[in-house]
Design an enzyme around this catalytic site. Structure first.
Site, PDB file in Angstrom:
ATOM      1  N   GLY A   3     -35.124  15.805 -25.661  1.00 44.10           N
ATOM      2  CA  GLY A   3     -35.741  17.034 -26.138  1.00 44.10           C
ATOM      3  C   GLY A   3     -35.538  18.175 -25.160  1.00 44.10           C
ATOM      4  CB  ALA A   4     -32.919  18.701 -22.684  1.00 48.85           C
ATOM      5  N   GLY A  39     -38.604  24.408 -24.495  1.00 52.56           N
ATOM      6  CA  GLY A  39     -39.903  24.047 -23.940  1.00 52.56           C
ATOM      7  C   GLY A  39     -39.848  23.280 -22.636  1.00 52.56           C
ATOM      8  CB  SER A  75     -50.768  14.478 -25.286  1.00 49.63           C
ATOM      9  OG  SER A  75     -51.757  15.449 -25.595  1.00 49.63           O
ATOM     10  CE1 TYR A 106     -47.950  15.618 -29.545  1.00 53.95           C
ATOM     11  CE2 TYR A 106     -50.310  15.681 -29.088  1.00 53.95           C
ATOM     12  CZ  TYR A 106     -49.002  15.859 -28.678  1.00 53.95           C
ATOM     13  OH  TYR A 106     -48.747  16.290 -27.403  1.00 53.95           O
TER      14      TYR A 106
END
Length: 272
Positions: free
Chosen positions: A10-11, A14, A143, A166
Site C-alpha cells: 500500500g505504498a 498515505g 489500529s 475494519y
C-alpha cells in the site's frame, strides 16, 4: 546500507508512501507495492526523485485477490536476493458508504480479506526469504480501533457496518501477529503490530467522513522505529500504540480465540 531491503504494501499513498520516502532517504532499498500500475510508477518516480541514492523497485498486486497475494510472494522470492523487513500497511478502511458489504475476489468480506488474510498470506509466503535474511522484521500496521470477533459471524453477514468490519479485521491482524511471533521464535524474524497514529490525514480517513487530527508523519516515525531501532531487534509479539508497548483488545490474549481464528485463516488461505 543500500543492501537493507524493505517491502512496503500500500505504498502509493498515505502512510505507505510516507514510510517509503523515509526509508529511501536513509539509503535503503525499498520495494513498493500497489494495485494500480499508473499510480505505482508515479510514486516510484517520486521516491527516486526525492532520494536518488536509494534503490526502488515496484511490485503490482491486488490484495483483495489471494491468488495475486500468493503470486506476489512467489515473484518477490524469485526476484529479490534478500528481504530484511516487511511492512503490511495496505488497508481497506471503512469505505465511503459503510452500509455496503463488499467482497474479495474469493468472496470473503473485503476488510477481513485485505486487512487480515492478505498480510497473513503474504508474510507466510515471504518467510523463506525473511528467515534467510535474518535478522529480519515484520511490522503489521493495525489500529487502536479493535472489536471482538464473533466466530458465529466472522464475515459480518448480520448487522454489517464498514467501520465495525475494519475494527474486527485489525484485531484479527493483531491476533495473527502474536501467533506468528511465537512460531518464529528463535529464527531471528520478529513480528510486531502497531497503531501508528490517531486519524491521520489520509484519503481513507476522509473517505469515511472523519476529520484528520494527526499528520501522516506522526504515523511514519513510530512505524520506522519498529523497523530500524537496534534496541527493538529482539522485541517480538507485541502491540504498540505509536511508541508505547501496550495491550491490545483482550480477545488478542485469548488462546482459544486465536486458535479458532488461525484454523479459519489457514483454511481460507488454502493451507493444508
Amino acid at each position: 546500507m543500500n543492501q537493507h531491503t524493505t517491502l512496503v504494501t500500500g505504498a502509493t499513498q498515505g502512510l505507505g508512501l510516507g514510510i517509503a520516502l523515509d526509508l529511501a532517504a536513509r539509503g535503503r532499498t525499498v520495494l513498493l507495492h500497489g494495485r494500480d500500475r499508473t499510480r505505482l510508477d508515479a510514486v516510484a518516480a517520486q521516491v527516486r526523485a526525492a532520494a536518488p541514492e536509494a534503490t526502488v523497485r515496484t511490485y503490482l498486486a491486488d490484495l483483495a485477490d489471494l491468488d495475486q497475494v500468493h503470486a506476489l510472494a512467489a515473484h518477490i522470492r524469485e526476484s529479490e536476493p534478500r528481504l530484511d523487513a516487511l511492512v503490511n500497511n495496505a488497508v481497506a478502511g471503512g469505505g465511503p458508504d459503510p452500509r455496503v458489504r463488499r467482497f474479495s475476489r474469493q468472496g470473503h468480506e473485503l476488510r477481513f480479506a485485505v486487512n487480515h488474510l492478505a498480510p497473513y498470506a503474504l508474510a507466510r509466503g515471504l518467510l523463506p526469504l525473511l528467515t534467510d535474511s535474518a535478522p529480519a522484521r515484520i511490522v503489521n500496521v493495525a489500529s487502536m480501533g479493535q472489536e471482538a470477533i464473533d466466530f458465529d459471524d466472522v464475515m459480518l453477514e448480520r448487522d454489517y457496518e464498514g467501520l465495525r468490519a475494519y475494527c474486527r479485521s485489525k484485531l484479527a491482524l493483531i491476533m495473527a501477529t502474536f501467533d506468528l511471533s511465537e512460531e518464529l521464535d528463535g529464527t531471528g524474524v520478529t513480528v510486531n503490530a502497531l497503531h501508528p497514529a490517531h486519524l491521520m490525514d489520509t484519503s481513507g480517513v476522509r473517505a469515511y467522513g472523519l476529520t484528520p487530527v494527526t499528520t501522516v508523519d506522526e504515523g511514519v516515525r513510530p512505524t520506522v522505529r519498529l523497523l530500524l531501532d537496534p534496541e527493538l531487534e529482539t522485541t517480538t509479539g507485541r502491540y504498540f500504540d505509536q511508541f508505547t508497548d501496550t495491550r491490545a483488545h483482550e480477545q488478542a490474549y485469548d488462546t482459544e480465540a486465536r486458535r479458532r481464528l488461525m484454523v479459519l485463516t489457514r483454511a481460507l488461505c488454502g493451507e493444508s
